[in-house]
Enzyme design. Structure first.
Site, mmCIF file in Angstrom:
data_model
loop_
_atom_site.group_PDB
_atom_site.id
_atom_site.type_symbol
_atom_site.label_atom_id
_atom_site.label_comp_id
_atom_site.label_asym_id
_atom_site.label_seq_id
_atom_site.Cartn_x
_atom_site.Cartn_y
_atom_site.Cartn_z
ATOM 1 N N GLU A 24 0.905 -1.111 -0.055
ATOM 2 C CA GLU A 24 -0.089 0.007 -0.012
ATOM 3 C C GLU A 24 0.802 1.206 0.009
ATOM 4 O OE1 GLU A 24 -3.082 0.079 3.130
ATOM 5 O OE2 GLU A 24 -3.775 -1.910 2.378
ATOM 6 N N HIS A 79 -4.222 6.649 0.626
ATOM 7 C CA HIS A 79 -3.456 5.281 0.495
ATOM 8 C C HIS A 79 -3.949 4.435 -0.656
ATOM 9 C CE1 HIS A 79 -6.858 4.054 3.051
ATOM 10 N NE2 HIS A 79 -6.626 2.836 2.645
ATOM 11 N N HIS A 81 -5.174 0.739 -2.377
ATOM 12 C CA HIS A 81 -5.482 -0.481 -2.092
ATOM 13 C C HIS A 81 -5.114 -1.678 -3.359
ATOM 14 C CE1 HIS A 81 -9.118 0.209 0.526
ATOM 15 N NE2 HIS A 81 -8.324 0.525 1.242
ATOM 16 N N ASP A 92 -9.766 0.458 7.720
ATOM 17 C CA ASP A 92 -9.775 1.598 7.411
ATOM 18 C C ASP A 92 -10.970 2.340 8.402
ATOM 19 O OD1 ASP A 92 -7.948 1.667 5.521
ATOM 20 O OD2 ASP A 92 -9.437 1.540 3.860
#
Ligand SMILES: [Zn+2]
Length: 135
Positions: A24, A79, A81, A92
């Site tokens: 990530e 961020h 995935h 999250d």
């Protein structure tokens, strides 16, 4: 109200996601008012970066310090995935602070924006629409 995001910030997030894959990517969204001007990539210091992210804490301290000195504000975080969709995961949701900041999540070429709580801390993430600007 739509959030504005510069095309440079979007490009930086997509590049970060590609570069970090299969881990990530993560970083901070910097801007002013309702505008995200810069996506600043930081190290992902989480011990399990394939499935989690933790923004380099020193980078956060530095950004908040710069903001207090009149620099760009820390509007939120981004961020990626590496597998899956650009929607907040259970992890999250567990990490959410309910502080009203913007979270951008990248999956492939898709970038989606979410608001972490805000006026109602129990609201969780709500989808944000955005418009792309050149600068
Ligand atoms: Zn996530």
């Amino acid at each position: 109200m739509d959030v504005e995001v510069t095309s440079q910030a979007l490009a930086a997030m997509r590049l970060a996601a590609r570069s970090a894959h299969p881990r990530e990517a993560c970083g901070m969204l910097l801007g002013e008012g309702g505008r995200i001007i810069e996506a600043r990539t930081t190290a992902n210091v989480h011990p399990a970066p394939e499935t989690h992210f933790e923004i380099d804490p020193q980078a956060l301290v530095d950004a908040h310090r710069a903001a207090r000195r009149g620099g760009l504000q820390v509007i939120g975080y981004f961020h990626s995935h590496p597998t899956g969709d650009p929607v907040p995961s259970i992890t999250d949701r567990a990490m959410a602070a309910g502080d009203g900041r913007v979270w951008a999540i990248i999956a492939g070429e898709q970038v989606r924006l979410w608001k972490d709580g805000g006026s109602d801390a129990d609201a969780g993430f709500t989808a944000l629409s955005y418009v792309v600007t050149e600068r």
